[in-house]
Design a protein around this motif. Sequence first.
Motif, mmCIF file in Angstrom:
data_model
loop_
_atom_site.group_PDB
_atom_site.id
_atom_site.type_symbol
_atom_site.label_atom_id
_atom_site.label_comp_id
_atom_site.label_asym_id
_atom_site.label_seq_id
_atom_site.Cartn_x
_atom_site.Cartn_y
_atom_site.Cartn_z
ATOM 1 N N ALA A 194 -36.583 -40.868 5.299
ATOM 2 C CA ALA A 194 -36.653 -41.193 6.721
ATOM 3 C C ALA A 194 -37.539 -40.191 7.463
ATOM 4 O O ALA A 194 -38.393 -40.576 8.274
ATOM 5 N N VAL A 253 -34.633 -39.775 13.639
ATOM 6 C CA VAL A 253 -33.860 -40.175 12.465
ATOM 7 C C VAL A 253 -32.374 -40.191 12.820
ATOM 8 O O VAL A 253 -31.867 -39.259 13.445
ATOM 9 N N ASN A 254 -31.710 -41.257 12.443
ATOM 10 C CA ASN A 254 -30.259 -41.394 12.626
ATOM 11 C C ASN A 254 -29.555 -40.315 11.808
ATOM 12 O O ASN A 254 -29.813 -40.165 10.615
ATOM 13 N N ASP A 301 -32.106 -46.127 9.654
ATOM 14 C CA ASP A 301 -32.428 -44.729 9.346
ATOM 15 C C ASP A 301 -33.364 -44.122 10.363
ATOM 16 O O ASP A 301 -33.175 -42.999 10.824
ATOM 17 N N THR A 315 -28.022 -41.215 8.410
ATOM 18 C CA THR A 315 -28.864 -41.793 7.366
ATOM 19 C C THR A 315 -28.430 -41.297 5.987
ATOM 20 O O THR A 315 -27.959 -40.169 5.837
ATOM 21 N N ARG A 316 -28.595 -42.187 5.001
ATOM 22 C CA ARG A 316 -28.292 -41.776 3.626
ATOM 23 C C ARG A 316 -29.568 -41.375 2.894
ATOM 24 O O ARG A 316 -29.531 -41.010 1.735
ATOM 25 N N HIS A 317 -30.692 -41.488 3.594
ATOM 26 C CA HIS A 317 -31.981 -41.174 2.949
ATOM 27 C C HIS A 317 -32.789 -40.279 3.859
ATOM 28 O O HIS A 317 -33.881 -40.648 4.307
ATOM 29 N N ILE A 335 -35.163 -47.904 3.376
ATOM 30 C CA ILE A 335 -34.821 -47.384 4.695
ATOM 31 C C ILE A 335 -35.142 -48.436 5.742
ATOM 32 O O ILE A 335 -36.060 -49.244 5.595
ATOM 33 N N PRO A 353 -24.599 -46.244 9.505
ATOM 34 C CA PRO A 353 -25.746 -45.825 8.693
ATOM 35 C C PRO A 353 -26.714 -46.997 8.492
ATOM 36 O O PRO A 353 -27.584 -46.936 7.631
#
Lengths: 290, 423
Positions: free
Chosen positions: B321, B311-312, B87, B315-317, B29, B84
């Motif tokens: 995050a 947190v964005n 994060d 985010t993919r996590h 991240i 993305p």
Amino acid sequence: MTARERADRLAGLAFVSPALLALAALTVYPGLWVLWLSLQQRVPIFGIARFVGLEHYAFLAGDARFWNAGRVTLVFTAVSVGLELALGLAVALALQRQRAGRRLALSLLLLAWALPSVVTAKLFEWLYHPSAGLVNVILGGHAFNWLGDPRLALPGLIAADVWRTMPFVALLCYARLLTIAPEVYEAARVDGAGRGATLAYVTLPLLRPILLIALLFRTLDALRAFDLMFVLTGGGPASTTETLTVYAYRSLFQTLQLGFGAAVGCVIFALVMLVAWAYLRALRGEAATA
Amino acid sequence: MRGAALVLAALVALAGCTEPPRGAAPATIVFKHAKILGPLDPIPGLLREFERRNPGVTVRSEPLTWTSDEQHQFYVINLDGATPAFDVLLLDLIWVPEFAQAGWLLDLSPWVTRGELAPHFPAAAAASVWNGRVWGLPWNMNVGVLYYRADLLAKYHLAPPRTWEELVEQAQRIRAGERDPKLDGVLWQGKQYEGLVVNVLEHFWASGTALLDEHDRVLPEPERAAAALGFMRGLLESGVSPAWVTAGDEELTRRPFGDGRAVFLRSWPYAMDLFEAAGSPVRGRVGIAPLPGHVAGAAGVGATGGFHLAVNRRTRHAEAAVALVRFLAGAEGQRAITAAGVALYPTRVDLYRDPAAVAAHPHMPRFHALALVARPRPVTPYYLMLSTTVQPEFSAALVGVKTPAQAVSYARRRLEYMLSGLR
């Protein structure tokens, strides 16, 4: 047109087309997009995107802050460019006569020009400090409030801009002076021209084209002036140093009114294009008579 | 799938467990944050500790430039572009509602209960909540305070002023007694920028009025607002504040006070660390007091500033995050910013009584009471629009280009036009 000429023309087009395409992709397309944006009310954070036509321009027509920014931009441009040309020319002529230390003088000039403008701005922040700044000390210990007084802030910024960009004009003029053949001056002397006459009838006419180019560059730069005011005064006090670009930045990036900010940007664009067009016409006339 | 993850997350949160699920897939991240100024950067150590506790998670930290405008611009461009590429982000608390409204932040409500906000100062926690949802966690805190020269006040048998009117009187008395032309009365931030709005807001609050009231009306009491601006103009006219305050920001005003050339200064807690540094001319001679009120108004209260963690939404996590945000805003994450050499102040109340923190910053308990009653700037997604619109007007009133009444009335009309396009 002969077949040969036509083929040449096509080949020429083929050679410039990559540059034209790149230019179109990088400037024309975004330019048109900004124009289109300026006809919309667009505020992404509120999910607002609707066509409003010329509404932003109508608001700007009656917007005191906008007209003030326009006035500040024009005053800043006219005064700073005028001073830069006059001083730059004087410095170039002085350099031409100078025998010793010319290399050092050139390096010092280049230093002012090469400093990033934000560094220059920070430098002047301390030079202008009312109690600790060098400027007031040199002026005899007066407590001039350079950046906080509505009458002094713009002159203060103009002085900083002149300090920073005068070397550009000086170096351009100096380079041209080096290429003037000594025979021209000899001829002038033989004809009985004094110092003043040589300057007025020989040096200045020969410098004219380069001065016009310097004028063009400096004017276009000054019309888009941003960093000095942004760092030193934030456009203040009372927006006396807020230029059109600072106003556009605040609308676009700080308050995220993309449509409104784009409208201000389009006005700047029109202004710059107008000035560039006028200068290019003058330059072309110059080339025709030369 | 996503719903199931949220339910799972809610269960985890309910169980009071702050660890993310074990055995999650390896994730990297990215943490975007402002460059930390000062001799010691606590972030790298914190990230390594987080990685140690969360096997499989790697955190890359990417500092941004330190100017607030550039950070805002970076976030706006990238978040609007739905990137993305990062994060977790550190953001100025005044941007939280704006970014939340824009749909750029992950709603932390499924993970973070209101109870988790309780250990933070109320003003800091308030800035994390918008529209009933939690969008971030507070990380560090600033609060407007009044610094005074304790030695000078003691010499004239004065107690720290409780009203601005009293402050003016004290400054005049001390300056008359000291006969030092280089000694100024009170310094504050009057340059046309965000800091000016903060200073004006504090005078509004001390006069019992506001820039935006609870019904979202702008400048609801123009006369009181004009009177407050008039008082600030008066500080300059009477010479209690030097004229250059109209171009002064935090550092330009902090330095002269630190050189012993002013009796009072309105600033943030970071200044105290510099006043107490070895070799400082005012070391041991500076006191901290709440900002004064106004005679016919209310008690003084400082505005808050600081950074929050969020947190964005792209985010993919999300799990990792959110875990990082909670770790950094938690007791250990914030304890790290109280170390000696870090000029940041935590938002967790109990750290202001923590022996190690107090040993590193002996004046911390003094800030405790002030931060407890501090007040956030208007928590609204159009705060920046409010601020940039009123900045030139407030500045014009200070330098006398407009009367305070003119400035307030123009600011109102302009804001109403701007906001009418949004509501």
